[in-house]
Structures are given as structure tokens and as C-alpha cells.
Design a protein around this motif. Structure first.
Motif, PDB file in Angstrom:
ATOM      1  N   HIS A  39      56.849  14.986  10.192  1.00 45.56           N
ATOM      2  CA  HIS A  39      55.613  15.687   9.806  1.00 45.56           C
ATOM      3  C   HIS A  39      54.525  15.380  10.837  1.00 45.56           C
ATOM      4  O   HIS A  39      54.555  14.345  11.504  1.00 45.56           O
ATOM      5  CB  HIS A  39      55.169  15.249   8.401  1.00 45.56           C
ATOM      6  CG  HIS A  39      54.066  16.104   7.856  1.00 45.56           C
ATOM      7  ND1 HIS A  39      52.740  15.777   8.012  1.00 45.56           N
ATOM      8  CD2 HIS A  39      54.094  17.291   7.202  1.00 45.56           C
ATOM      9  CE1 HIS A  39      51.989  16.733   7.452  1.00 45.56           C
ATOM     10  NE2 HIS A  39      52.785  17.665   6.954  1.00 45.56           N
ATOM     11  N   TYR A  41      51.708  14.258  10.477  1.00 44.79           N
ATOM     12  CA  TYR A  41      50.896  13.072  10.196  1.00 44.79           C
ATOM     13  C   TYR A  41      51.578  11.776  10.650  1.00 44.79           C
ATOM     14  O   TYR A  41      51.066  10.690  10.395  1.00 44.79           O
ATOM     15  CB  TYR A  41      50.606  12.952   8.697  1.00 44.79           C
ATOM     16  CG  TYR A  41      49.770  14.051   8.083  1.00 44.79           C
ATOM     17  CD1 TYR A  41      48.998  14.915   8.851  1.00 44.79           C
ATOM     18  CD2 TYR A  41      49.726  14.210   6.691  1.00 44.79           C
ATOM     19  CE1 TYR A  41      48.242  15.912   8.260  1.00 44.79           C
ATOM     20  CE2 TYR A  41      48.951  15.199   6.096  1.00 44.79           C
ATOM     21  CZ  TYR A  41      48.221  16.051   6.880  1.00 44.79           C
ATOM     22  OH  TYR A  41      47.463  17.027   6.286  1.00 44.79           O
ATOM     23  N   ASP A  55      54.937  21.426   9.504  1.00 45.13           N
ATOM     24  CA  ASP A  55      54.253  21.215   8.221  1.00 45.13           C
ATOM     25  C   ASP A  55      55.334  21.218   7.125  1.00 45.13           C
ATOM     26  O   ASP A  55      56.529  21.375   7.408  1.00 45.13           O
ATOM     27  CB  ASP A  55      53.148  22.259   7.994  1.00 45.13           C
ATOM     28  CG  ASP A  55      53.664  23.670   7.738  1.00 45.13           C
ATOM     29  OD1 ASP A  55      54.891  23.880   7.725  1.00 45.13           O
ATOM     30  OD2 ASP A  55      52.830  24.576   7.540  1.00 45.13           O
ATOM     31  N   SER A  56      54.916  21.081   5.881  1.00 46.42           N
ATOM     32  CA  SER A  56      55.898  20.932   4.800  1.00 46.42           C
ATOM     33  C   SER A  56      56.846  22.124   4.706  1.00 46.42           C
ATOM     34  O   SER A  56      58.048  21.941   4.476  1.00 46.42           O
ATOM     35  CB  SER A  56      55.192  20.793   3.459  1.00 46.42           C
ATOM     36  OG  SER A  56      54.217  19.833   3.520  1.00 46.42           O
ATOM     37  N   ASN A 129      54.135  18.825  -2.867  1.00 44.74           N
ATOM     38  CA  ASN A 129      53.744  17.407  -2.940  1.00 44.74           C
ATOM     39  C   ASN A 129      53.872  16.905  -4.378  1.00 44.74           C
ATOM     40  O   ASN A 129      52.891  16.592  -5.047  1.00 44.74           O
ATOM     41  CB  ASN A 129      52.294  17.216  -2.480  1.00 44.74           C
ATOM     42  CG  ASN A 129      52.066  17.601  -1.042  1.00 44.74           C
ATOM     43  OD1 ASN A 129      52.690  18.529  -0.546  1.00 44.74           O
ATOM     44  ND2 ASN A 129      51.158  16.913  -0.369  1.00 44.74           N
ATOM     45  N   SER A 144      51.149  24.363   1.308  1.00 44.57           N
ATOM     46  CA  SER A 144      49.781  24.814   1.610  1.00 44.57           C
ATOM     47  C   SER A 144      49.809  26.073   2.478  1.00 44.57           C
ATOM     48  O   SER A 144      48.833  26.799   2.536  1.00 44.57           O
ATOM     49  CB  SER A 144      48.992  23.696   2.293  1.00 44.57           C
ATOM     50  OG  SER A 144      49.640  23.299   3.468  1.00 44.57           O
ATOM     51  N   HIS A 190      42.485  13.431   1.667  1.00 46.15           N
ATOM     52  CA  HIS A 190      41.662  14.641   1.824  1.00 46.15           C
ATOM     53  C   HIS A 190      40.389  14.601   0.994  1.00 46.15           C
ATOM     54  O   HIS A 190      39.503  15.426   1.182  1.00 46.15           O
ATOM     55  CB  HIS A 190      42.500  15.884   1.527  1.00 46.15           C
ATOM     56  CG  HIS A 190      43.472  16.161   2.644  1.00 46.15           C
ATOM     57  ND1 HIS A 190      44.709  15.560   2.699  1.00 46.15           N
ATOM     58  CD2 HIS A 190      43.353  16.905   3.764  1.00 46.15           C
ATOM     59  CE1 HIS A 190      45.325  15.950   3.807  1.00 46.15           C
ATOM     60  NE2 HIS A 190      44.518  16.762   4.475  1.00 46.15           N
ATOM     61  N   HIS A 213      42.001  21.339   5.976  1.00 47.91           N
ATOM     62  CA  HIS A 213      43.193  21.548   5.145  1.00 47.91           C
ATOM     63  C   HIS A 213      42.710  21.883   3.729  1.00 47.91           C
ATOM     64  O   HIS A 213      41.724  21.288   3.256  1.00 47.91           O
ATOM     65  CB  HIS A 213      44.028  20.254   5.144  1.00 47.91           C
ATOM     66  CG  HIS A 213      45.412  20.445   4.619  1.00 47.91           C
ATOM     67  ND1 HIS A 213      45.685  20.499   3.271  1.00 47.91           N
ATOM     68  CD2 HIS A 213      46.605  20.614   5.253  1.00 47.91           C
ATOM     69  CE1 HIS A 213      46.998  20.669   3.106  1.00 47.91           C
ATOM     70  NE2 HIS A 213      47.574  20.749   4.291  1.00 47.91           N
ATOM     71  N   GLU A 215      43.559  20.917   0.943  1.00 47.36           N
ATOM     72  CA  GLU A 215      43.505  19.791  -0.003  1.00 47.36           C
ATOM     73  C   GLU A 215      42.123  19.126  -0.004  1.00 47.36           C
ATOM     74  O   GLU A 215      41.852  18.257  -0.833  1.00 47.36           O
ATOM     75  CB  GLU A 215      44.549  18.729   0.364  1.00 47.36           C
ATOM     76  CG  GLU A 215      45.949  19.080  -0.061  1.00 47.36           C
ATOM     77  CD  GLU A 215      46.946  18.018   0.358  1.00 47.36           C
ATOM     78  OE1 GLU A 215      46.567  16.850   0.506  1.00 47.36           O
ATOM     79  OE2 GLU A 215      48.114  18.371   0.561  1.00 47.36           O
ATOM     80  N   THR A 230      48.679  22.288   8.008  1.00 43.63           N
ATOM     81  CA  THR A 230      48.640  21.597   9.303  1.00 43.63           C
ATOM     82  C   THR A 230      49.139  22.514  10.430  1.00 43.63           C
ATOM     83  O   THR A 230      48.535  22.569  11.497  1.00 43.63           O
ATOM     84  CB  THR A 230      49.486  20.302   9.245  1.00 43.63           C
ATOM     85  OG1 THR A 230      50.711  20.579   8.582  1.00 43.63           O
ATOM     86  CG2 THR A 230      48.763  19.207   8.510  1.00 43.63           C
TER      87      THR A 230
END
Ligand code: 13P
Ligand code: SF4
Length: 324
Positions: A39, A41, A55-56, A129, A144, A190, A213, A215, A230
Motif C-alpha cells: 500500500h 502508506y 490503493d485498496s 477497511n 474510497s 485522518h 482523502h 476519510e 490515495t
């Protein structure tokens, strides 16, 4: 090019050579027929050694498509769990088994079952998530990057529960004009951004664009000229003619932003206190050293009951069908 990551020689073993982590991980990858998914992050070294960064949603698709025998998931638990749900016959490794998610933790299965029972006739759309147990209680999963698109495909007279992130849920309500019942969860990272400091930065850097983002809290989103996942934030920075950005999401993404647009300036949105709480403490539990050890020892491995896996698979597949 990779930077060289060396583990210092063990002083108790004279003559032991330092280990080049990038080289040993590359050879373990061949030995195991493994793929490393990371990811945005994750720490820069992990991003640099990954086969795929995303991203996810992109990571779920990459996990669904891989031919590897072993998936090393450099992300948090719910992401690795999603990879396992999609790949029951593959080994899925998470470098640190404690890499959880504060948002997923706001939604315990027992309390969510009661919440669902209190809203009969509602379709349950859950943000990715969340735990496998929450996915198993959901009708559709979203991320997202596809949440708005998915909610727009639901008939207007169908009541919806959206869980667990209230900020993303509120943002989707604004974008779609739909009313939804929101589970009141949120992400500690966030929610840490300071609106006051973002406004101060905008004053000090009048040419800079704030991007965020979904969130983030409404007060922060209000100052953003672009809101997205992201991957969407990364794409926006590359394509926009703007030279300077205030980035309101976990600052790990800035590694890719800087690579994609080396001459642009990226300012991480500051947290309320003088701390590093804009860095996700769960994502950052993974390190290159732990990733190496996970591959060397084939542990920690993600496992779950087949009953939960099958129940969680259905809403994920629905998401993948609805997000093209
Ligand atoms: P993305 O969907 O942008 O990958 O977001 C994941 C996440 O955990 C944000 O906190
Ligand atoms: Fe969870 Fe927030 Fe970390 Fe994303 S940034 S993994 S939502 S705690």
C-alpha cells in the motif's frame, strides 16, 4: 534503483557478512514464487521493493489476478485478509500480524449485528477497511475509490447502511444526494489533521492546492480542491499544472508523488499536536526487516474459517463486478 538496505553483521559472530535485504528478498521471492503487494502508506524501502503498489481497490484487484503461490501483503490486516478471501489456496503473509486498523476496530461484529437488526430492509455497503466478519455481514464492499460509483448504482428507493467510516459515508452522501444510515466509525490518522494549520499553510503557500482523502473530517475536506483515494490523489498531482500541494492523507504516499513529479513540492498536512500522528501507526509496523523475516520463515500467515471466507467473498466479488 533500490537504496541499499543492510542489516549490520552480528557482532557475536565474527566474520558474518552484512545482509543486503533487497538482494535476499529478491531471491526469496523467486524461491517462494511470491509477489509483494504494498500500500502507498508503507515505508519507502517497502514501496521500492514491491512488485505492485496501489490503493485498496488496486491491491484487491492485483490479489485477485496474481499467479504467485505466496502473497506478501505489505499493508494492514484487513487488506491481507481480503487477499486471503480471494485466494484461499495461496499463502498470504503479513510482515507484522499486529498491523491492524483503528477504523476497522471501531466496528465490532456483535455491535454491528445489532445495528443491522435495528435497520431491517437496509442494504449494507461496507468500506473495505473492516474485518472479514463485518464483510461477511455486508451486501457489497467498497473502497474510497469506488464508493460513490457503487452507491450510484443502487436503486433510489433502497435504504442503505454505510459502515464503518462516517467521514467517507458523509462524503458519499454529499456526492450522490443519497441519505444513508452511517455507522459512526473513523480513522485516527485522518481525524488528526488540523484545519487551522492547513489554513495557515495555504496562507504561507498561496499557490499550493490542498488535496485530501475522503476519510478526513468535513472541516478539512472543505479546504481541499480535490478529494480522492490515495491512487486518485497521486494521479491528480501528476496531471495538475499546480507545482505545490498540501497533502491531507498519510504521508507515505508522498514517496510516490515525489517520484512521479520530482520538481513539484508536497507538504504533508500537519496533525493537531506536535507529533507524528499523521503517520499510520499500524501501516508503519511493517518494516523491510520484518518483511524479510516473514518470507524467510513463512509466518505470520493469514488464516480464517471457510465459512467466514465464503460469506465475505460474495460482497467483495460484487464490488469487483460493480467497479469496472
Ligand atoms: P485507499 O482506498 O486510498 O487505499 O485508502 C486506504 C486507507 O486505509 C486509507 O486510510
Ligand atoms: Fe486504518 Fe486509518 Fe491506518 Fe488507513 S490510515 S489503515 S484507515 S488506521
Amino acid at each position: 534503483m533500490f537504496t541499499t538496505a543492510l542489516i549490520k553483521p552480528d557482532q557475536t559472530q565474527p566474520g558474518a557478512l552484512p545482509l543486503d535485504l533487497f538482494a535476499v528478498i529478491a531471491s526469496l521471492k523467486k524461491e517462494l514464487n511470491a509477489v509483494i503487494l504494498a500500500h502507498y502508506y508503507q515505508e519507502p524501502d517497502i514501496q521500492d521493493i514491491a512488485d505492485f503498489i496501489g490503493d485498496s481497490l488496486q491491491l484487491s484487484k492485483a490479489a485477485a489476478d496474481t499467479n504467485a503461490d505466496v502473497i506478501v501483503f505489505a499493508g494492514v490486516h484487513f487488506m491481507a485478509e481480503t487477499a486471503k478471501i480471494l485466494n484461499p489456496d495461496k499463502m498470504v503473509l503479513l510482515p507484522d500480524v499486529n498491523a491492524g486498523c483503528s477504523l476497522a476496530d471501531t466496528c465490532p461484529p456483535d455491535a454491528f449485528a445489532e445495528f443491522k437488526a435495528a435497520h431491517p430492509g437496509h442494504l449494507v455497503i461496507s468500506y473495505i477497511n473492516c474485518s472479514a466478519e463485518i464483510k461477511a455481514m455486508s451486501d457489497i464492499i467498497c473502497t474510497s475509490s469506488n464508493a460513490v460509483k457503487i452507491v450510484q448504482q443502487i436503486p433510489k428507493d433502497q435504504p442503505i447502511i454505510f459502515a464503518p467510516d462516517r467521514n467517507l459515508g458523509r462524503y458519499v452522501m454529499q456526492q450522490t444526494g443519497r441519505d444513508m444510515v452511517l455507522w459512526q466509525g473513523s480513522c485516527i490518522v485522518h481525524e488528526t489533521f488540523s484545519e487551522k494549520k492547513i489554513v495557515q499553510l495555504k496562507i504561507a503557500h498561496p499557490e499550493a492546492e490542498a488535496i485530501a482523502h475522503p476519510e478526513c473530517e468535513p472541516a478539512v475536506l472543505h479546504h481541499a480542491s480535490f478529494i480522492g483515494s490515495t491512487a486518485a490523489l497521486l494521479k491528480y498531482c501528476q496531471q495538475s499544472p499546480t507545482q505545490e500541494f498540501i497533502v491531507a492523507t498519510e504521508p507515505g504516499i508522498i514517496h510516490q508523488m515525489q517520484k512521479a513529479a520530482p520538481y513539484k513540492n508536497f507538504i504533508p498536512a500537519p496533525p493537531m499536536n506536535n507529533c507524528n500522528c499523521n503517520e499510520c501507526p499500524f501501516m508503519r509496523l511493517n518494516t523491510l526487516e520484518k518483511l524479510y523475516l516473514a518470507m524467510k520463515n513463512c509466518t505470520p500467515e493469514i488464516t480464517m474459517s471457510e465459512e467466514i471466507r465464503l460469506a465475505a467473498l460474495r460482497p467483495i466479488q460484487r464490488m469487483l463486478e460493480m467497479s469496472f
